[in-house]
Scaffold this active site. Structure first.
Site, short mmCIF file in Angstrom:
data_model
loop_
_atom_site.label_atom_id
_atom_site.label_comp_id
_atom_site.label_asym_id
_atom_site.label_seq_id
_atom_site.Cartn_x
_atom_site.Cartn_y
_atom_site.Cartn_z
N ASN A 9 0.85 -1.19 0.00
CA ASN A 9 0.00 0.00 0.00
C ASN A 9 0.89 1.24 0.00
O ASN A 9 0.42 2.35 0.27
CB ASN A 9 -0.96 -0.02 1.21
CG ASN A 9 -2.06 -1.06 1.02
OD1 ASN A 9 -2.70 -1.11 -0.02
ND2 ASN A 9 -2.26 -1.91 2.02
N ASP A 69 10.06 -8.07 -0.72
CA ASP A 69 10.60 -7.67 0.57
C ASP A 69 12.01 -7.17 0.30
O ASP A 69 12.75 -7.77 -0.50
CB ASP A 69 10.60 -8.83 1.56
CG ASP A 69 10.66 -8.32 3.00
OD1 ASP A 69 10.01 -7.30 3.29
OD2 ASP A 69 11.36 -8.93 3.83
N THR A 70 12.34 -6.06 0.93
CA THR A 70 13.63 -5.42 0.67
C THR A 70 14.36 -5.18 1.97
O THR A 70 13.73 -4.87 2.99
CB THR A 70 13.40 -4.06 -0.03
OG1 THR A 70 12.86 -4.30 -1.32
CG2 THR A 70 14.70 -3.28 -0.18
N PHE A 149 12.18 7.42 -0.93
CA PHE A 149 11.68 7.16 0.43
C PHE A 149 12.72 6.35 1.20
O PHE A 149 13.78 5.98 0.66
CB PHE A 149 10.33 6.42 0.39
CG PHE A 149 10.44 5.01 -0.14
CD1 PHE A 149 10.51 4.77 -1.50
CD2 PHE A 149 10.48 3.93 0.72
CE1 PHE A 149 10.62 3.47 -2.00
CE2 PHE A 149 10.59 2.62 0.25
CZ PHE A 149 10.66 2.40 -1.12
N TYR A 151 15.60 4.75 3.13
CA TYR A 151 17.02 5.06 3.30
C TYR A 151 17.62 5.78 2.08
O TYR A 151 18.85 5.98 2.04
CB TYR A 151 17.80 3.76 3.56
CG TYR A 151 17.37 3.03 4.82
CD1 TYR A 151 17.90 3.36 6.06
CD2 TYR A 151 16.42 2.00 4.76
CE1 TYR A 151 17.50 2.69 7.21
CE2 TYR A 151 16.02 1.33 5.91
CZ TYR A 151 16.56 1.68 7.13
OH TYR A 151 16.16 1.03 8.28
N LYS A 172 16.63 6.19 -10.71
CA LYS A 172 16.72 5.19 -9.64
C LYS A 172 16.24 3.83 -10.13
O LYS A 172 16.91 2.81 -9.94
CB LYS A 172 15.90 5.65 -8.42
CG LYS A 172 15.92 4.62 -7.29
CD LYS A 172 15.03 5.02 -6.12
CE LYS A 172 14.84 3.83 -5.19
NZ LYS A 172 13.87 4.05 -4.12
P1 IMP Z 1 9.87 -3.26 2.03
O1 IMP Z 1 10.11 -4.68 2.31
O2 IMP Z 1 9.93 -2.95 0.58
O3 IMP Z 1 8.67 -2.70 2.71
O4 IMP Z 1 11.10 -2.47 2.61
C1 IMP Z 1 11.47 -2.51 3.96
C2 IMP Z 1 12.13 -1.21 4.31
O5 IMP Z 1 13.33 -1.08 3.55
C3 IMP Z 1 11.30 0.04 4.00
O6 IMP Z 1 10.48 0.37 5.08
C4 IMP Z 1 12.38 1.07 3.79
O7 IMP Z 1 12.83 1.55 5.03
C5 IMP Z 1 13.49 0.27 3.16
N1 IMP Z 1 13.43 0.36 1.69
C6 IMP Z 1 12.83 -0.51 0.83
N2 IMP Z 1 13.00 -0.12 -0.43
C7 IMP Z 1 13.72 1.03 -0.37
C8 IMP Z 1 14.20 1.92 -1.37
O8 IMP Z 1 14.02 1.76 -2.59
N3 IMP Z 1 14.89 2.98 -0.91
C9 IMP Z 1 15.13 3.21 0.39
N4 IMP Z 1 14.68 2.42 1.36
C10 IMP Z 1 13.99 1.33 0.98
#
Ligand code: IMP
Length: 192
Positions: A9, A69-70, A149, A151, A172
């Site tokens: 979301n 997941d990142t 957004f 980091y 990016k």
């Molecule tokens: P998510 O699994 O994509 O929700 O990422 C987990 C966390 O990693 C996010 O809440 C951000 O803090 C960080 N994150 C994920 N993708 C990015 C990005 O492209 N740039 C910067 N921080 C990121």
């Protein structure tokens, strides 16, 4: 046009991924499908979380879907914040607090090597496929830029002297972890 549910979301992520997928695919969010609760992500790894989220959606909707997941993996911090990237400083997704904590933990640290890693779990026609994208770089000494957004203001990708937050979304996307994982997803979807 193929409809796929993307387990996010986060408006930034949605528009990044929709731009990469192009007009042949229409992304739906969980909210578009009436799913308003937080999708659980309690696994110990990025792969585990991506898979947990896509299965959660598939079990409820029975439709093609994917989840990502990142994590930001910082060498000098033993790979942290990694799978804890969203909740590094607090229980919520407080980007400013996360960045402050990262800078604090990196005070005086010479080795600034870091990478973003994304894992995507796609469930299509009932089968799961995983895709990984990595971008290597380093952690800046202070925040710069206000695009993107998370980091982004602290991450300088290799081959550049500015942070992700100083780049346009297109710049990016072309080199990012998520961009690379989504490119693999797109190649796979188009080859079917
Ligand atoms: P998510 O699994 O994509 O929700 O990422 C987990 C966390 O990693 C996010 O809440 C951000 O803090 C960080 N994150 C994920 N993708 C990015 C990005 O492209 N740039 C910067 N921080 C990121």
């Amino acid at each position: 046009m193929t409809e796929i549910i993307f387990a996010t979301n986060n408006a930034h992520k949605l528009s990044e991924v929709q731009a990469l997928l192009g007009d042949n695919f229409h992304l739906l969010t969980p909210r578009d499908c009436g799913i308003t609760e937080d999708i659980p992500e309690t696994a110990a790894t990025l792969d585990g979380n991506a898979s947990q989220k896509s299965h959660y959606l598939y079990d409820r909707m029975g439709k093609n879907c994917f989840a990502d997941d990142t994590g930001l993996e910082v060498e000098a911090l033993g790979g942290e914040p990694g799978v804890h990237s969203a909740r590094y400083a607090t229980d919520g997704h407080d980007f400013a607090a996360n960045n402050r904590l990262l800078l604090k933990n990196m005070e005086g640290v010479k080795n600034r090597r870091a990478r973003f890693r994304t894992v995507i779990s796609l469930i299509i026609d009932g089968e799961e496929h995983l895709f990984e994208g990595i971008v290597e770089g380093r952690i800046a000494e202070s925040e710069s830029g206000c695009e993107g957004f998370g980091y982004d203001p602290l991450f300088i990708p290799d081959g550049h002297d500015c942070t992700f937050a100083e780049m346009s979304a297109d710049e990016k996307n072309a080199i990012s972890h998520r961009g690379r994982a989504v490119q693999k997803l797109v190649t796979f979807l188009k080859s079917r």
